[in-house]
Motif scaffolding. Structure first.
Motif, PDB file in Angstrom:
ATOM      1  N   ALA A 122       0.841  -1.207   0.000  1.00  0.00           N
ATOM      2  CA  ALA A 122       0.000   0.000   0.000  1.00  0.00           C
ATOM      3  C   ALA A 122       0.877   1.259   0.000  1.00  0.00           C
ATOM      4  O   ALA A 122       0.560   2.241  -0.688  1.00  0.00           O
ATOM      5  N   ILE A 123       1.974   1.226   0.748  1.00  0.00           N
ATOM      6  CA  ILE A 123       2.910   2.360   0.752  1.00  0.00           C
ATOM      7  C   ILE A 123       3.545   2.503  -0.623  1.00  0.00           C
ATOM      8  O   ILE A 123       3.660   3.609  -1.157  1.00  0.00           O
ATOM      9  N   TRP A 124       3.944   1.396  -1.215  1.00  0.00           N
ATOM     10  CA  TRP A 124       4.536   1.383  -2.564  1.00  0.00           C
ATOM     11  C   TRP A 124       3.555   1.993  -3.560  1.00  0.00           C
ATOM     12  O   TRP A 124       3.917   2.858  -4.362  1.00  0.00           O
ATOM     13  N   ASP A 125       2.294   1.566  -3.474  1.00  0.00           N
ATOM     14  CA  ASP A 125       1.266   2.085  -4.375  1.00  0.00           C
ATOM     15  C   ASP A 125       1.072   3.592  -4.161  1.00  0.00           C
ATOM     16  O   ASP A 125       0.997   4.361  -5.123  1.00  0.00           O
ATOM     17  N   LYS A 159       1.737   6.623  -6.828  1.00  0.00           N
ATOM     18  CA  LYS A 159       0.719   7.625  -7.169  1.00  0.00           C
ATOM     19  C   LYS A 159       1.211   9.031  -6.875  1.00  0.00           C
ATOM     20  O   LYS A 159       0.969   9.963  -7.673  1.00  0.00           O
ATOM     21  N   ASP A 160       1.930   9.211  -5.766  1.00  0.00           N
ATOM     22  CA  ASP A 160       2.501  10.528  -5.446  1.00  0.00           C
ATOM     23  C   ASP A 160       3.520  10.951  -6.502  1.00  0.00           C
ATOM     24  O   ASP A 160       3.568  12.120  -6.893  1.00  0.00           O
ATOM     25  N   ALA A 161       4.325  10.011  -6.954  1.00  0.00           N
ATOM     26  CA  ALA A 161       5.320  10.314  -7.983  1.00  0.00           C
ATOM     27  C   ALA A 161       4.645  10.728  -9.285  1.00  0.00           C
ATOM     28  O   ALA A 161       5.032  11.717  -9.916  1.00  0.00           O
ATOM     29  N   VAL A 162       3.617   9.987  -9.684  1.00  0.00           N
ATOM     30  CA  VAL A 162       2.883  10.324 -10.914  1.00  0.00           C
ATOM     31  C   VAL A 162       2.231  11.700 -10.773  1.00  0.00           C
ATOM     32  O   VAL A 162       2.312  12.537 -11.677  1.00  0.00           O
ATOM     33  N   ALA A 163       1.629  11.965  -9.618  1.00  0.00           N
ATOM     34  CA  ALA A 163       0.981  13.261  -9.387  1.00  0.00           C
ATOM     35  C   ALA A 163       1.994  14.408  -9.420  1.00  0.00           C
ATOM     36  O   ALA A 163       1.664  15.519  -9.825  1.00  0.00           O
ATOM     37  N   ALA A 164       3.243  14.124  -9.001  1.00  0.00           N
ATOM     38  CA  ALA A 164       4.287  15.153  -9.000  1.00  0.00           C
ATOM     39  C   ALA A 164       4.913  15.336 -10.375  1.00  0.00           C
ATOM     40  O   ALA A 164       5.722  16.242 -10.571  1.00  0.00           O
ATOM     41  N   SER A 170      14.467  10.432 -10.477  1.00  0.00           N
ATOM     42  CA  SER A 170      13.848  11.753 -10.545  1.00  0.00           C
ATOM     43  C   SER A 170      14.003  12.425  -9.194  1.00  0.00           C
ATOM     44  O   SER A 170      13.912  11.773  -8.161  1.00  0.00           O
ATOM     45  N   TYR A 171      14.234  13.705  -9.236  1.00  0.00           N
ATOM     46  CA  TYR A 171      14.410  14.502  -8.027  1.00  0.00           C
ATOM     47  C   TYR A 171      13.345  15.581  -8.053  1.00  0.00           C
ATOM     48  O   TYR A 171      13.332  16.416  -8.960  1.00  0.00           O
ATOM     49  N   VAL A 172      12.433  15.556  -7.084  1.00  0.00           N
ATOM     50  CA  VAL A 172      11.342  16.511  -7.015  1.00  0.00           C
ATOM     51  C   VAL A 172      11.576  17.396  -5.803  1.00  0.00           C
ATOM     52  O   VAL A 172      11.653  16.908  -4.674  1.00  0.00           O
ATOM     53  N   PHE A 173      11.677  18.689  -6.045  1.00  0.00           N
ATOM     54  CA  PHE A 173      11.924  19.641  -4.972  1.00  0.00           C
ATOM     55  C   PHE A 173      10.611  20.207  -4.460  1.00  0.00           C
ATOM     56  O   PHE A 173       9.596  20.158  -5.147  1.00  0.00           O
ATOM     57  N   GLU A 174      10.655  20.751  -3.237  1.00  0.00           N
ATOM     58  CA  GLU A 174       9.445  21.281  -2.613  1.00  0.00           C
ATOM     59  C   GLU A 174       8.791  22.362  -3.456  1.00  0.00           C
ATOM     60  O   GLU A 174       7.579  22.546  -3.391  1.00  0.00           O
ATOM     61  N   ASP A 175       9.574  23.084  -4.259  1.00  0.00           N
ATOM     62  CA  ASP A 175       9.006  24.130  -5.105  1.00  0.00           C
ATOM     63  C   ASP A 175       8.388  23.580  -6.385  1.00  0.00           C
ATOM     64  O   ASP A 175       7.891  24.318  -7.223  1.00  0.00           O
TER      65      ASP A 175
END
Length: 139
Positions: free
Chosen positions: A92-95, A99-104, A111-116
């Motif tokens: 469930a955490i993996w899923d 989903k969070d990665a796709v949304a970002a 991939s490196y996603v910054f707070e901004d």
């Protein structure tokens, strides 16, 4: 071709066509998530699992291979898995992470996603990631 280029550029051992690719990644993913939850070195464990596949040509779907990667990383995989969440909770955490990665807007690894909201993608962007982190630290 990209693997060959990076292997030569970084002078690291990479099997261009490992016999065990693709492998079932569930055991490794669960171990990495469990390591992170337990405060262990999940990044090092992840790197050792990657090496198991891309350098050692091992089947990362085999729990014994994941345990051995854990030993190299200094993570007791059996201990964190027996003390940690169940497979279904880890899945469930993996899923959710996926989903969070796709949304970002993540579309590849690394991939490196910054707070901004800025995204940097690819191992050839690490220099830019370091530069941004230094800028953020000095701000």
């Amino acid at each position: 071709m990209e693997l060959r280029r990076w292997r030569d550029e970084l002078d690291i051992p990479i099997l261009l066509e490992p016999a065990n690719f693709p492998s079932d990644e569930a055991e490794g993913v669960r171990a990495v998530i469990a390591a992170e939850l337990a405060g262990q070195d999940a990044l090092r464990l992840s790197a050792e699992i990657g090496r198991a596949l891309w350098e050692r040509d091992e089947n990362i779907g085999d729990p014994a291979i994941i345990r051995a990667a854990g030993e190299r990383a200094g993570v007791d995989v059996d201990a964190i898995r027996s003390a940690g969440p169940s497979d279904s909770e880890l899945d469930a955490i993996w899923d959710r992470n996926t989903k969070d990665a796709v949304a970002a807007g993540v579309f590849g690894a690394p991939s490196y996603v910054f707070e901004d909201g800025e995204i940097m993608w690819g191992q050839d962007r690490v220099h830019f990631v370091e530069k941004k982190l230094a800028q953020m630290a000095s701000a």
